[in-house]
Design a protein around this motif. Structure first.
Motif, PDB file in Angstrom:
ATOM      1  N   LEU A  81      29.493   5.623  18.123  1.00  0.00           N
ATOM      2  CA  LEU A  81      29.399   4.448  17.560  1.00  0.00           C
ATOM      3  C   LEU A  81      28.836   3.097  17.601  1.00  0.00           C
ATOM      4  CD1 LEU A  81      32.049   3.947  20.588  1.00  0.00           C
ATOM      5  CD2 LEU A  81      33.277   4.478  18.397  1.00  0.00           C
ATOM      6  N   CYS A  82      27.894   3.183  17.920  1.00  0.00           N
ATOM      7  CA  CYS A  82      26.821   2.088  17.661  1.00  0.00           C
ATOM      8  C   CYS A  82      26.046   2.599  16.239  1.00  0.00           C
ATOM      9  CB  CYS A  82      25.656   2.597  18.776  1.00  0.00           C
ATOM     10  SG  CYS A  82      23.773   1.320  18.501  1.00  0.00           S
ATOM     11  N   LEU A  83      25.775   3.801  15.583  1.00  0.00           N
ATOM     12  CA  LEU A  83      24.904   4.355  14.967  1.00  0.00           C
ATOM     13  C   LEU A  83      25.820   3.754  13.765  1.00  0.00           C
ATOM     14  CD1 LEU A  83      23.645   8.064  15.290  1.00  0.00           C
ATOM     15  CD2 LEU A  83      22.522   5.363  15.735  1.00  0.00           C
ATOM     16  N   ALA A  84      27.678   4.076  13.814  1.00  0.00           N
ATOM     17  CA  ALA A  84      28.760   4.382  13.367  1.00  0.00           C
ATOM     18  C   ALA A  84      28.435   2.658  12.634  1.00  0.00           C
ATOM     19  CB  ALA A  84      29.639   4.372  13.238  1.00  0.00           C
ATOM     20  N   ALA A  85      27.913   1.476  13.918  1.00  0.00           N
ATOM     21  CA  ALA A  85      27.953   0.421  13.472  1.00  0.00           C
ATOM     22  C   ALA A  85      27.132  -0.389  13.069  1.00  0.00           C
ATOM     23  CB  ALA A  85      29.129  -0.406  14.823  1.00  0.00           C
ATOM     24  N   THR A 311      33.049   1.737   6.748  1.00  0.00           N
ATOM     25  CA  THR A 311      33.429   1.869   7.764  1.00  0.00           C
ATOM     26  C   THR A 311      34.113   3.967   8.006  1.00  0.00           C
ATOM     27  OG1 THR A 311      35.700   1.773   7.034  1.00  0.00           O
ATOM     28  CG2 THR A 311      34.373  -0.167   8.340  1.00  0.00           C
ATOM     29  N   GLU A 312      33.655   4.474   7.063  1.00  0.00           N
ATOM     30  CA  GLU A 312      33.808   5.380   7.154  1.00  0.00           C
ATOM     31  C   GLU A 312      32.976   6.366   8.435  1.00  0.00           C
ATOM     32  OE1 GLU A 312      32.817   9.362   3.537  1.00  0.00           O
ATOM     33  OE2 GLU A 312      31.264   7.235   3.742  1.00  0.00           O
ATOM     34  N   ARG A 313      32.106   5.865   8.853  1.00  0.00           N
ATOM     35  CA  ARG A 313      31.346   6.468   9.808  1.00  0.00           C
ATOM     36  C   ARG A 313      32.642   6.348  11.290  1.00  0.00           C
ATOM     37  NH1 ARG A 313      26.367   6.488   7.485  1.00  0.00           N
ATOM     38  NH2 ARG A 313      24.849   7.924   7.312  1.00  0.00           N
ATOM     39  N   LEU A 314      32.595   4.678  11.025  1.00  0.00           N
ATOM     40  CA  LEU A 314      34.099   4.842  12.412  1.00  0.00           C
ATOM     41  C   LEU A 314      35.396   5.331  12.656  1.00  0.00           C
ATOM     42  CD1 LEU A 314      33.086   0.847  12.418  1.00  0.00           C
ATOM     43  CD2 LEU A 314      32.800   2.577  14.561  1.00  0.00           C
ATOM     44  N   ALA A 315      35.895   5.592  11.034  1.00  0.00           N
ATOM     45  CA  ALA A 315      36.797   6.226  10.606  1.00  0.00           C
ATOM     46  C   ALA A 315      37.004   7.659  11.682  1.00  0.00           C
ATOM     47  CB  ALA A 315      37.480   6.404   9.325  1.00  0.00           C
ATOM     48  N   GLN A 316      35.700   8.521  11.214  1.00  0.00           N
ATOM     49  CA  GLN A 316      35.347   9.175  11.301  1.00  0.00           C
ATOM     50  C   GLN A 316      35.519  10.046  12.702  1.00  0.00           C
ATOM     51  OE1 GLN A 316      32.230  10.605   8.620  1.00  0.00           O
ATOM     52  NE2 GLN A 316      33.071  11.308   7.028  1.00  0.00           N
ATOM     53  N   ILE A 317      34.682   8.976  13.570  1.00  0.00           N
ATOM     54  CA  ILE A 317      34.693   9.309  15.198  1.00  0.00           C
ATOM     55  C   ILE A 317      36.343   9.191  15.878  1.00  0.00           C
ATOM     56  CG2 ILE A 317      34.307   8.062  16.859  1.00  0.00           C
ATOM     57  CD1 ILE A 317      31.812   7.191  15.378  1.00  0.00           C
ATOM     58  N   LEU A 318      37.476   8.677  14.933  1.00  0.00           N
ATOM     59  CA  LEU A 318      38.262   8.352  15.124  1.00  0.00           C
ATOM     60  C   LEU A 318      39.023  10.006  14.925  1.00  0.00           C
ATOM     61  CD1 LEU A 318      39.881   4.864  13.896  1.00  0.00           C
ATOM     62  CD2 LEU A 318      39.310   5.872  16.005  1.00  0.00           C
ATOM     63  N   GLN A 319      39.163  10.374  13.796  1.00  0.00           N
ATOM     64  CA  GLN A 319      39.705  11.250  13.642  1.00  0.00           C
ATOM     65  C   GLN A 319      39.034  12.660  14.047  1.00  0.00           C
ATOM     66  OE1 GLN A 319      38.218  12.311   9.646  1.00  0.00           O
ATOM     67  NE2 GLN A 319      39.398   9.788   8.855  1.00  0.00           N
ATOM     68  N   ARG A 320      37.310  12.743  14.978  1.00  0.00           N
ATOM     69  CA  ARG A 320      36.887  13.541  16.146  1.00  0.00           C
ATOM     70  C   ARG A 320      37.868  13.606  16.928  1.00  0.00           C
ATOM     71  NH1 ARG A 320      31.072  14.075  18.307  1.00  0.00           N
ATOM     72  NH2 ARG A 320      32.153  11.789  19.391  1.00  0.00           N
ATOM     73  N   ALA A 321      38.536  12.830  17.481  1.00  0.00           N
ATOM     74  CA  ALA A 321      38.885  12.189  18.631  1.00  0.00           C
ATOM     75  C   ALA A 321      40.430  12.735  18.195  1.00  0.00           C
ATOM     76  CB  ALA A 321      38.880  11.108  19.168  1.00  0.00           C
ATOM     77  N   ASN A 322      41.241  12.836  17.675  1.00  0.00           N
ATOM     78  CA  ASN A 322      42.310  13.602  16.900  1.00  0.00           C
ATOM     79  C   ASN A 322      42.361  15.035  17.453  1.00  0.00           C
ATOM     80  OD1 ASN A 322      44.732  11.969  16.398  1.00  0.00           O
ATOM     81  ND2 ASN A 322      43.781  10.835  15.285  1.00  0.00           N
TER      82      ASN A 322
END
Length: 332
Positions: A81-85, A311-322
């Motif tokens: 999350l830190c890296l993505a932000a 925000t692509e990386r932040l969105a991909q973290i959401l996809q991984r959680a899904n």
């Protein structure tokens, strides 16, 4: 302990978060989440190993226990999350790795203390014996204390302007204060065996685990962008994202405590029920809790959508959680 940022080396595209650069993109130009996440986690792991140097162990097991608590597995969600932000804020990779390592030290501190017999009393963490089981309860307490101190030492020694360092230290301290993880753990203990409303559980989760998730996102941006009036929209979006995502993570954890086995969970399943701890899953039921988590992940994505493609990386973290929710809690 070795503190502060190391000099930048000749790695490919070091200015990119995680140092993945163009290697993280496929032929179509789309960012490949499995590449940048694996690379980012590995680089943070190397930074943790450097900062928690085994040579400084002396005549005790303290540093060995700190490394055991910090370096053995974990999804590194807060670091990512830190890296993505940070990618959104153009923060240099070498700085992000230091900050992400400090966050992971603090996260490990909270886990070690949460696992203690006086707290959640767990014997497994990430599929391994918990620190107090392997090294003894006294050492586990010291491990948590020392990891917290080393996290702040890392931030204080960061190669960044003083105002940025102060903002980062304040953010991390707030996340584990009486208004954050410590207060949330106290509330969690106070609710055992009680019938409570869902909003109490949500408030507890936002403090106990959500506050550090929020800090992880904000700290990635705070390395380079001040939280001021000029950037109010950015931080409003990031705070909404992290509030939704942090709560979703805990709801998913509540579900997995019921549906997953030890291999998938990495810790003892069924602990919440056995300890008579009220959770979102126990109050709402598994199906409703699963939908609640999905709704939160959707809301998190909508929160950052106005910020655009960065925000692509932040969105991909959401996809991984899904994907993780569907894989390990299919009955939710």
């Amino acid at each position: 302990m070795q503190t502060g940022s190391r000099p930048q080396d000749d790695r490919t595209d070091d200015s990119a978060p995680g140092g993945s650069g163009t290697q993280a993109r496929g032929a179509s130009g789309l960012l490949l989440p499995e590449i940048w996440m694996q690379d980012g986690a590995k680089r943070v792991e190397l930074e943790l190993a450097r900062l928690l140097c085994a040579e400084h162990d002396g005549e005790t097991e303290l540093m060995a226990a700190m490394r055991y608590a910090t370096l053995h597995g974990g999804k590194r969600t807060r670091a990512l999350l830190c890296l993505a932000a940070g990618a959104l804020a153009d923060t240099p990779a070498h700085m992000l790795e230091n900050v992400a390592a400090a966050i992971e030290m603090m996260h490990a501190c909270t886990l070690v203390h949460d696992d203690l017999p006086a707290m959640d009393d767990d014997v497994l963490r990430r599929g391994l014996p918990t620190v107090h089981v392997k090294f003894g309860e006294a050492t586990a307490i010291l491990v948590g204390d020392a990891l917290q101190a080393h996290a702040f030492l890392t931030l204080a020694s960061l190669d960044a302007p003083p105002d940025n360092r102060i903002a980062l230290v304040r953010e991390l301290a707030q996340a584990v204060s009486a208004e954050g993880a410590a207060g949330g753990q106290a509330m969690d203990l106070s609710l055992v065996g009680k019938h409570v409303e869902l909003d109490r559980i949500v408030a507890m989760h936002r403090m106990k685990s959500g506050a550090l998730v929020r800090a992880s996102v904000r700290m990635g941006a705070l390395c380079a962008v001040a939280d001021d009036a000029a950037h109010a929209a950015l931080y409003c979006a990031l705070d909404h994202y992290s509030a939704c995502f942090g709560l979703a993570l805990q709801v998913i954890d509540d579900i997995l405590d019921v549906t997953a086995d030890t291999a998938a969970l990495g810790k003892t399943p069924g602990k919440d029920v056995a300890a008579q701890k009220p959770t979102c899953a126990s109050i709402m039921g598994l199906q409703a809790a699963g939908q609640f988590a999905l709704d939160l992940l959707r809301d998190a994505g909508e929160a950052i959508a106005p910020l655009g493609p960065r925000t692509e990386r932040l969105a991909q973290i959401l996809q991984r959680a899904n994907a993780y929710l569907f894989k390990h809690a299919p009955s939710a």
